[in-house]
Motif scaffolding. Structure first.
Motif, PDB file in Angstrom:
ATOM      1  N   UNK A  21       0.812  -1.216   0.000  1.00  0.00           N
ATOM      2  CA  UNK A  21       0.000   0.000   0.000  1.00  0.00           C
ATOM      3  C   UNK A  21       0.848   1.270   0.000  1.00  0.00           C
ATOM      4  N   UNK A  22       2.106   1.158   0.402  1.00  0.00           N
ATOM      5  CA  UNK A  22       2.975   2.330   0.435  1.00  0.00           C
ATOM      6  C   UNK A  22       3.336   2.810  -0.971  1.00  0.00           C
ATOM      7  N   UNK A  23       3.388   1.905  -1.939  1.00  0.00           N
ATOM      8  CA  UNK A  23       3.734   2.284  -3.306  1.00  0.00           C
ATOM      9  C   UNK A  23       5.138   2.862  -3.408  1.00  0.00           C
ATOM     10  N   UNK A  24       6.105   2.200  -2.787  1.00  0.00           N
ATOM     11  CA  UNK A  24       7.482   2.696  -2.790  1.00  0.00           C
ATOM     12  C   UNK A  24       8.076   2.682  -4.189  1.00  0.00           C
ATOM     13  N   UNK A  25       8.711   3.774  -4.542  1.00  0.00           N
ATOM     14  CA  UNK A  25       9.373   3.925  -5.842  1.00  0.00           C
ATOM     15  C   UNK A  25      10.808   4.386  -5.590  1.00  0.00           C
ATOM     16  N   UNK A  26      11.678   4.259  -6.588  1.00  0.00           N
ATOM     17  CA  UNK A  26      13.035   4.764  -6.407  1.00  0.00           C
ATOM     18  C   UNK A  26      13.002   6.236  -5.995  1.00  0.00           C
ATOM     19  N   UNK A  27      13.761   6.571  -4.968  1.00  0.00           N
ATOM     20  CA  UNK A  27      13.802   7.941  -4.462  1.00  0.00           C
ATOM     21  C   UNK A  27      12.900   8.179  -3.267  1.00  0.00           C
ATOM     22  N   UNK A  28      12.057   7.200  -2.915  1.00  0.00           N
ATOM     23  CA  UNK A  28      11.189   7.346  -1.741  1.00  0.00           C
ATOM     24  C   UNK A  28      12.040   7.437  -0.477  1.00  0.00           C
ATOM     25  N   UNK A  29      11.736   8.399   0.379  1.00  0.00           N
ATOM     26  CA  UNK A  29      12.434   8.528   1.656  1.00  0.00           C
ATOM     27  C   UNK A  29      11.619   7.798   2.713  1.00  0.00           C
ATOM     28  N   UNK A  30      12.230   6.769   3.309  1.00  0.00           N
ATOM     29  CA  UNK A  30      11.546   5.978   4.321  1.00  0.00           C
ATOM     30  C   UNK A  30      12.351   5.964   5.604  1.00  0.00           C
ATOM     31  N   UNK A  31      11.700   5.519   6.670  1.00  0.00           N
ATOM     32  CA  UNK A  31      12.370   5.337   7.951  1.00  0.00           C
ATOM     33  C   UNK A  31      11.997   3.953   8.464  1.00  0.00           C
ATOM     34  N   UNK A  32      13.005   3.184   8.846  1.00  0.00           N
ATOM     35  CA  UNK A  32      12.791   1.851   9.400  1.00  0.00           C
ATOM     36  C   UNK A  32      13.145   1.862  10.878  1.00  0.00           C
ATOM     37  N   UNK A  33      12.371   1.138  11.662  1.00  0.00           N
ATOM     38  CA  UNK A  33      12.639   0.968  13.088  1.00  0.00           C
ATOM     39  C   UNK A  33      12.586  -0.519  13.388  1.00  0.00           C
ATOM     40  N   UNK A  34      13.622  -1.040  14.030  1.00  0.00           N
ATOM     41  CA  UNK A  34      13.644  -2.455  14.358  1.00  0.00           C
ATOM     42  C   UNK A  34      15.020  -2.879  14.821  1.00  0.00           C
ATOM     43  N   UNK A  35      15.225  -4.180  14.952  1.00  0.00           N
ATOM     44  CA  UNK A  35      16.536  -4.683  15.371  1.00  0.00           C
ATOM     45  C   UNK A  35      17.582  -4.425  14.283  1.00  0.00           C
ATOM     46  N   UNK A  36      18.779  -4.108  14.688  1.00  0.00           N
ATOM     47  CA  UNK A  36      19.852  -3.728  13.765  1.00  0.00           C
ATOM     48  C   UNK A  36      20.079  -4.763  12.677  1.00  0.00           C
ATOM     49  N   UNK A  37      20.122  -6.026  13.039  1.00  0.00           N
ATOM     50  CA  UNK A  37      20.398  -7.081  12.059  1.00  0.00           C
ATOM     51  C   UNK A  37      19.311  -7.114  10.972  1.00  0.00           C
ATOM     52  N   UNK A  38      18.064  -6.941  11.373  1.00  0.00           N
ATOM     53  CA  UNK A  38      16.959  -6.920  10.414  1.00  0.00           C
ATOM     54  C   UNK A  38      17.064  -5.705   9.502  1.00  0.00           C
ATOM     55  N   UNK A  39      17.333  -4.539  10.089  1.00  0.00           N
ATOM     56  CA  UNK A  39      17.445  -3.325   9.279  1.00  0.00           C
ATOM     57  C   UNK A  39      18.588  -3.426   8.279  1.00  0.00           C
ATOM     58  N   UNK A  40      19.709  -3.994   8.701  1.00  0.00           N
ATOM     59  CA  UNK A  40      20.845  -4.162   7.790  1.00  0.00           C
ATOM     60  C   UNK A  40      20.433  -4.972   6.564  1.00  0.00           C
ATOM     61  N   UNK A  41      19.672  -6.021   6.789  1.00  0.00           N
ATOM     62  CA  UNK A  41      19.253  -6.874   5.684  1.00  0.00           C
ATOM     63  C   UNK A  41      18.251  -6.160   4.775  1.00  0.00           C
ATOM     64  N   UNK A  42      17.311  -5.443   5.376  1.00  0.00           N
ATOM     65  CA  UNK A  42      16.327  -4.706   4.580  1.00  0.00           C
ATOM     66  C   UNK A  42      16.986  -3.598   3.764  1.00  0.00           C
TER      67      UNK A  42
END
Length: 82
Positions: free
Chosen positions: A52-73
């Motif tokens: 539903x977010x419709x992410x496209x190249x250039x989208x500015x996002x913020x992730x919150x979670x465990x470091x290992x998961x964020x690194x992979x994402x």
């Protein structure tokens, strides 16, 4: 929990196949991982939310979670940074 802001750098908009892979990565961790984009916050483990977010190249996002998961994402949505 870690908070990380980034710009999506995939070559094409995040479609269904990419969203499934993104959610699969997030679901490998017990801890909650959230994504914030365009004043919408939700679970990175929810396929419907990620689509539903419709992410496209250039989208500015913020992730919150465990470091290992964020690194992979981050490696998945910002492949040029590797």
């Amino acid at each position: 929990m870690v908070q990380q802001a980034m710009i999506v750098k995939v070559q094409t908009p995040l479609g269904a196949r990419d969203a499934v892979e993104f959610v699969r990565f997030a679901n490998q961790y017990k801890e909650d991982t959230t994504i914030l984009y365009a004043n919408k916050t939700g679970s990175a483990k929810s396929l419907m939310f990620v689509l539903s977010l419709g992410l496209v190249p250039g989208s500015e996002i913020e992730l919150n979670g465990p470091q290992e998961c964020l690194d992979r994402l981050v490696r998945f949505i910002c492949p040029q940074d590797q």
